[in-house]
Every structure is written in C-alpha cells, then in structure tokens.
Design an enzyme around this catalytic site. Structure first.
Site, mmCIF file in Angstrom:
data_model
loop_
_atom_site.group_PDB
_atom_site.id
_atom_site.type_symbol
_atom_site.label_atom_id
_atom_site.label_comp_id
_atom_site.label_asym_id
_atom_site.label_seq_id
_atom_site.Cartn_x
_atom_site.Cartn_y
_atom_site.Cartn_z
ATOM 1 C CG ASP A 67 5.816 -10.898 -22.509
ATOM 2 O OD1 ASP A 67 5.080 -10.856 -23.512
ATOM 3 O OD2 ASP A 67 5.874 -9.983 -21.681
ATOM 4 C CG ASN A 136 5.818 -3.427 -11.931
ATOM 5 O OD1 ASN A 136 5.900 -3.313 -13.147
ATOM 6 N ND2 ASN A 136 5.789 -4.598 -11.326
ATOM 7 C CG HIS A 138 6.114 -5.079 -16.041
ATOM 8 N ND1 HIS A 138 5.147 -5.490 -15.147
ATOM 9 C CD2 HIS A 138 5.472 -4.952 -17.217
ATOM 10 C CE1 HIS A 138 3.994 -5.612 -15.775
ATOM 11 N NE2 HIS A 138 4.161 -5.288 -17.028
ATOM 12 C CD GLU A 143 6.855 -8.194 -12.949
ATOM 13 O OE1 GLU A 143 6.820 -6.977 -12.730
ATOM 14 O OE2 GLU A 143 5.839 -8.859 -13.178
#
Ligand code: F6R
Length: 243
Positions: A67, A136, A138, A143
């Site tokens: 990313d 979380n 990810h 996400e």
C-alpha cells in the site's frame, strides 16, 4: 495455519527473517510482497544484517508493496516509498527497477489501481506476502467493511487507522485520509503468507482474526481460508490463543 510463538520482538523478527531468507535462497528471482508499519522493521533489520554478512542476495528479487498513502510523494518521510527505502531497499542489492509500490501521487484512482494490478500480474503474482495486522483486523489498508474488495483500490481510511497513524504526523490534519492498497484477492493469491504480530495490544485482534468467524468486518479473518499461512508472533501478541 501455522503459528510460531516467539519470546519477544527480536525473536519474532529473526524467525520471520529466516522464513523470508528461505524463500530468497530457494527461489532467488522470487516476488516478495512487503509491508510497512512498525512490526516488520526488525525483520528488515535482520535481513540487512544477513545480507551484509554475504548470506543473502536480493539482486534477482522483485518486490511489490501492499500500500501507499494517496497524496504523499516519494520524498515525503511518511510515504511508504520512503519507509521501504530507508528501512530496507537502500541497504540491500535489490534492483531499483524491480521495486514496486502504488504511486501515491497519481490522482486518478482507477488508472493507478489498474496499473498496479497489471504489475502484479506481469510479475506472475506474489510468492511470499509479508503482512502486519491492524488493531481493527485490517491487512494492507483493507479496512473492516460489508464486503471484501478484491483488486487494488483506493480506500477512505477509518478514524481508528487515522488516529493510529497520527503519531507519525505533525497534526491530525496532516494524516492522509486515503490510500491505495492491494486488494484481498491479490493478498489471498500469494503462494505463501507470513503474518508478523507483536505486543499485548494485538492479542485481542489476533484471537478474533485467527479463531473467530471469517467476515469482511475483520479482513484478516479471511487468512484462515488460505492454504499456506504462517503467523509469527511474540508471547504477548499470542497470549489470548490456546496454544
Ligand atoms: C502496512 C500495512 C498495515 C500494517 C498494520 C499494522 O503496509 O499495510 O496493514 O501492517 O497497520 O501496523 P503495525 O505493524 O505498525 O502495527
């Protein structure tokens, strides 16, 4: 799913670096999928040390990173391009032509995502994908969502990710709000996946992602369906697993 419990962060880094080394030794022209974030820094340090000793050769390796922030250029010290070069690529003999990251400065998301997917296809897919794990759940910047996004896409970062990243920026306003990320299909297409996790603050999400239901609300949970995943974690990060 193989789970390797290590004493501490350094031990985790050495074991993860060993797995990456094995890949590079067995297939010198392999494609490594790489991650940024704080967890893999020790792994990269260890690989650099072994490279300096003459034990590793990256001259034929191709890398594709997961990313990049949208809107940050290569020279911005918070870009993932900058991170990967300062923490790894500048210290090994990888050919700069074989280093690939999404281009954060391309404003046209469709164009950039198609370009990046083409690159991944043209290099024949990823042999070994290194992943960190977000609080979380990810992976990359995939996400929690209602559905899994498959190919490279542009994401609006969640508030929790923006807050987690804020420590690296002068102010909350400077934290990028969007990023380009490899999609779940690309990650799941990697032949092997190596997840590194460290610290007590990851214990709850490690348990949820790797023993809970498979759901796009916890993107890493899909890794349970991959045939060759190795999780290397320190005792603190694995403390909520029954192992
Ligand atoms: C980094 C990335 C992220 C991180 C994750 C964990 O390229 O894609 O998914 O792996 O946010 O970050 P750390 O290791 O800083 O806890």
């Amino acid at each position: 799913m193989r789970i390797i419990k290590t004493k501490d962060y350094n031990d985790m880094s050495r074991k993860a670096a060993n797995i990456i080394s094995a890949q590079v030794i067995l297939k010198p022209d392999c494609v490594l999928g790489l991650a940024t974030g704080s967890t893999p820094v020790g792994t990269y340090k260890q690989l650099i040390e072994w490279y300096n000793k003459g034990d590793l050769d990256f001259s034929e390796v191709t890398s594709v990173n997961l990313d990049e922030y949208k809107g940050l250029d290569k020279d911005n010290d918070q870009s993932y391009w900058y991170f990967m070069h300062t923490n790894f690529f500048d210290h090994i003999n990888i050919n700069s032509e074989n280093v690939n990251l999404p281009n954060g400065m391309e404003p046209d998301s469709d164009k950039e995502c198609a370009r990046y997917d083409d690159i991944i296809r043209s290099v024949g897919g990823v042999d070994l994908q290194l992943l960190g794990l977000g609080h979380n759940g990810h992976i990359g910047f995939n996400e929690p969502a209602e559905e899994f996004k498959k190919g490279t896409h542009c994401v609006d970062l969640t508030q929790s990710t923006i807050e987690a990243n804020a420590r690296f920026f002068a102010s909350m306003d400077d934290v990028p709000k969007q990023a380009y990320t490899m999609g779940i299909r690309t990650i799941m297409s990697a032949k092997k996946i190596l997840v590194v996790v460290s610290g007590k603050d990851k214990a709850a999400i490690v348990k949820k992602a790797f023993t809970g239901p498979v759901t796009p609300h916890v993107p890493a949970s899909l890794l349970q369906m991959h045939p060759d995943v190795t999780i290397v974690g320190d005792e603190a990060a694995l403390s909520e697993l029954d192992i």
